[in-house]
Design a protein around this motif. Sequence first.
Motif, PDB file in Angstrom:
ATOM      1  N   GLU A   1      72.075  36.785  24.938  1.00 53.71           N
ATOM      2  CA  GLU A   1      70.910  36.969  25.802  1.00 53.71           C
ATOM      3  C   GLU A   1      69.632  37.071  24.971  1.00 53.71           C
ATOM      4  O   GLU A   1      68.621  36.441  25.280  1.00 53.71           O
ATOM      5  N   LYS A   2      69.667  37.839  23.883  1.00 53.64           N
ATOM      6  CA  LYS A   2      68.498  37.966  23.010  1.00 53.64           C
ATOM      7  C   LYS A   2      68.124  36.611  22.413  1.00 53.64           C
ATOM      8  O   LYS A   2      66.945  36.253  22.340  1.00 53.64           O
ATOM      9  N   THR A   3      69.125  35.864  21.984  1.00 53.44           N
ATOM     10  CA  THR A   3      68.870  34.555  21.385  1.00 53.44           C
ATOM     11  C   THR A   3      68.270  33.600  22.400  1.00 53.44           C
ATOM     12  O   THR A   3      67.304  32.889  22.107  1.00 53.44           O
ATOM     13  N   LEU A   4      68.816  33.578  23.611  1.00 57.44           N
ATOM     14  CA  LEU A   4      68.279  32.700  24.650  1.00 57.44           C
ATOM     15  C   LEU A   4      66.847  33.078  25.012  1.00 57.44           C
ATOM     16  O   LEU A   4      65.996  32.206  25.206  1.00 57.44           O
ATOM     17  N   ASN A   5      66.557  34.360  25.090  1.00 55.78           N
ATOM     18  CA  ASN A   5      65.193  34.800  25.371  1.00 55.78           C
ATOM     19  C   ASN A   5      64.236  34.374  24.265  1.00 55.78           C
ATOM     20  O   ASN A   5      63.123  33.920  24.524  1.00 55.78           O
ATOM     21  N   ARG A   6      64.693  34.507  23.017  1.00 54.16           N
ATOM     22  CA  ARG A   6      63.860  34.110  21.884  1.00 54.16           C
ATOM     23  C   ARG A   6      63.624  32.598  21.893  1.00 54.16           C
ATOM     24  O   ARG A   6      62.517  32.128  21.679  1.00 54.16           O
ATOM     25  N   LEU A   7      64.674  31.819  22.189  1.00 54.07           N
ATOM     26  CA  LEU A   7      64.539  30.361  22.252  1.00 54.07           C
ATOM     27  C   LEU A   7      63.609  29.941  23.386  1.00 54.07           C
ATOM     28  O   LEU A   7      62.791  29.042  23.223  1.00 54.07           O
ATOM     29  N   ALA A   8      63.740  30.587  24.530  1.00 56.48           N
ATOM     30  CA  ALA A   8      62.905  30.240  25.674  1.00 56.48           C
ATOM     31  C   ALA A   8      61.438  30.531  25.385  1.00 56.48           C
ATOM     32  O   ALA A   8      60.564  29.725  25.703  1.00 56.48           O
ATOM     33  N   SER A   9      61.156  31.654  24.759  1.00 58.74           N
ATOM     34  CA  SER A   9      59.763  31.987  24.465  1.00 58.74           C
ATOM     35  C   SER A   9      59.204  31.081  23.375  1.00 58.74           C
ATOM     36  O   SER A   9      58.024  30.734  23.391  1.00 58.74           O
ATOM     37  N   ALA A  10      60.035  30.659  22.432  1.00 54.77           N
ATOM     38  CA  ALA A  10      59.558  29.759  21.372  1.00 54.77           C
ATOM     39  C   ALA A  10      59.373  28.346  21.894  1.00 54.77           C
ATOM     40  O   ALA A  10      58.513  27.609  21.419  1.00 54.77           O
ATOM     41  N   ALA A  11      60.159  27.933  22.885  1.00 52.89           N
ATOM     42  CA  ALA A  11      60.072  26.576  23.418  1.00 52.89           C
ATOM     43  C   ALA A  11      58.921  26.423  24.402  1.00 52.89           C
ATOM     44  O   ALA A  11      58.450  25.316  24.632  1.00 52.89           O
ATOM     45  N   ALA A  12      58.441  27.504  24.976  1.00 53.73           N
ATOM     46  CA  ALA A  12      57.361  27.422  25.970  1.00 53.73           C
ATOM     47  C   ALA A  12      56.106  26.747  25.414  1.00 53.73           C
ATOM     48  O   ALA A  12      55.587  25.838  26.037  1.00 53.73           O
ATOM     49  N   PRO A  13      55.594  27.103  24.224  1.00 50.21           N
ATOM     50  CA  PRO A  13      54.428  26.402  23.712  1.00 50.21           C
ATOM     51  C   PRO A  13      54.720  24.928  23.460  1.00 50.21           C
ATOM     52  O   PRO A  13      53.871  24.081  23.633  1.00 50.21           O
TER      53      PRO A  13
ATOM     54  N   ALA B   1      66.236  29.046  12.921  1.00 53.11           N
ATOM     55  CA  ALA B   1      66.252  30.424  12.471  1.00 53.11           C
ATOM     56  C   ALA B   1      67.407  31.223  13.062  1.00 53.11           C
ATOM     57  O   ALA B   1      67.657  32.328  12.635  1.00 53.11           O
ATOM     58  N   CYS B   2      68.109  30.688  14.052  1.00 52.01           N
ATOM     59  CA  CYS B   2      69.093  31.533  14.730  1.00 52.01           C
ATOM     60  C   CYS B   2      70.405  30.807  15.015  1.00 52.01           C
ATOM     61  O   CYS B   2      71.000  31.024  16.041  1.00 52.01           O
ATOM     62  N   TRP B   3      70.849  29.956  14.131  1.00 52.22           N
ATOM     63  CA  TRP B   3      72.116  29.281  14.406  1.00 52.22           C
ATOM     64  C   TRP B   3      73.269  30.142  13.930  1.00 52.22           C
ATOM     65  O   TRP B   3      73.118  30.983  13.050  1.00 52.22           O
ATOM     66  N   TRP B   4      74.397  29.978  14.556  1.00 55.33           N
ATOM     67  CA  TRP B   4      75.605  30.642  14.095  1.00 55.33           C
ATOM     68  C   TRP B   4      76.754  29.673  14.269  1.00 55.33           C
ATOM     69  O   TRP B   4      76.770  28.857  15.174  1.00 55.33           O
ATOM     70  N   PRO B   5      77.711  29.747  13.361  1.00 52.36           N
ATOM     71  CA  PRO B   5      78.813  28.787  13.396  1.00 52.36           C
ATOM     72  C   PRO B   5      79.763  29.041  14.569  1.00 52.36           C
ATOM     73  O   PRO B   5      79.918  30.171  15.027  1.00 52.36           O
ATOM     74  N   SER B   6      80.395  27.962  15.016  1.00 53.81           N
ATOM     75  CA  SER B   6      81.433  28.085  16.037  1.00 53.81           C
ATOM     76  C   SER B   6      82.662  28.709  15.388  1.00 53.81           C
ATOM     77  O   SER B   6      83.006  28.395  14.249  1.00 53.81           O
ATOM     78  N   VAL B   7      83.302  29.602  16.120  1.00 53.74           N
ATOM     79  CA  VAL B   7      84.434  30.350  15.571  1.00 53.74           C
ATOM     80  C   VAL B   7      85.577  30.365  16.581  1.00 53.74           C
ATOM     81  O   VAL B   7      85.361  30.541  17.777  1.00 53.74           O
ATOM     82  N   ASP B   8      86.791  30.173  16.083  1.00 52.36           N
ATOM     83  CA  ASP B   8      88.002  30.357  16.879  1.00 52.36           C
ATOM     84  C   ASP B   8      88.690  31.622  16.385  1.00 52.36           C
ATOM     85  O   ASP B   8      88.774  31.851  15.179  1.00 52.36           O
ATOM     86  N   LEU B   9      89.174  32.438  17.312  1.00 54.64           N
ATOM     87  CA  LEU B   9      89.941  33.641  16.978  1.00 54.64           C
ATOM     88  C   LEU B   9      91.336  33.467  17.558  1.00 54.64           C
ATOM     89  O   LEU B   9      91.482  33.173  18.747  1.00 54.64           O
ATOM     90  N   ARG B  10      92.336  33.650  16.716  1.00 58.06           N
ATOM     91  CA  ARG B  10      93.713  33.451  17.159  1.00 58.06           C
ATOM     92  C   ARG B  10      94.572  34.613  16.680  1.00 58.06           C
ATOM     93  O   ARG B  10      94.435  35.069  15.550  1.00 58.06           O
ATOM     94  N   GLU B  11      95.444  35.079  17.563  1.00 57.01           N
ATOM     95  CA  GLU B  11      96.389  36.142  17.199  1.00 57.01           C
ATOM     96  C   GLU B  11      97.761  35.533  16.995  1.00 57.01           C
ATOM     97  O   GLU B  11      98.225  34.736  17.806  1.00 57.01           O
ATOM     98  N   THR B  12      98.399  35.902  15.898  1.00 57.40           N
ATOM     99  CA  THR B  12      99.775  35.486  15.624  1.00 57.40           C
ATOM    100  C   THR B  12     100.619  36.756  15.522  1.00 57.40           C
ATOM    101  O   THR B  12     100.088  37.869  15.608  1.00 57.40           O
ATOM    102  N   ASP B  13     101.911  36.590  15.305  1.00 59.35           N
ATOM    103  CA  ASP B  13     102.768  37.762  15.127  1.00 59.35           C
ATOM    104  C   ASP B  13     102.369  38.558  13.885  1.00 59.35           C
ATOM    105  O   ASP B  13     102.475  39.778  13.859  1.00 59.35           O
TER     106      ASP B  13
END
Length: 157
Positions: free
Chosen positions: A17-29, A49-61
């Motif tokens: 939510e914070k990231t989307l708000n920041r992107l929306a305010s930066a894209a407005a101008p 300035a705000c990218w993050w890598p895609s991550v998979d989380l998996r549980e094994t035995d």
Amino acid sequence: MMDDFFGDPFHELRRMEKTLNRLASAAAPAAQSEDASKAVATTNASSAACWWPSVDLRETDAGYQIIAELPGVKKEDVSVDLSAEGLLTVKGAKAHEKEEKGERWHAVERSYGSFQRSFRVPRGTDPAKISAEYADGVLRLCVPKPAQAQPMKIDIK
């Protein structure tokens, strides 16, 4: 046990939510700009300035696997740390390509800049048994499950 691994289930939603708000305010101008090239540059400057890598989380035995896609990021530009509070943090940076004189960019869709992702490991996890491998732009972390307390008979003396 899995709740310990993922921590606060709403943490990611609040961060998004914070990231989307920041992107929306930066894209407005940029949206109000009459020059399309400035709009692209402004929008991409904010996303860099705000990218993050895609991550998979998996549980094994045996434990948990965290698989992060880090395309274009060199192994030496990535670090993995475990805090005393049990927070496993992956951070690094991806440098932007240099613009050459006389070049004009028409679109920049790839993400650049620094990134950071954190995951809470289960209580009792042995830090020495956490492993990390990096190959072909993919980071693989293996977090073993902590040993379960076994019932035992205690002799009375």
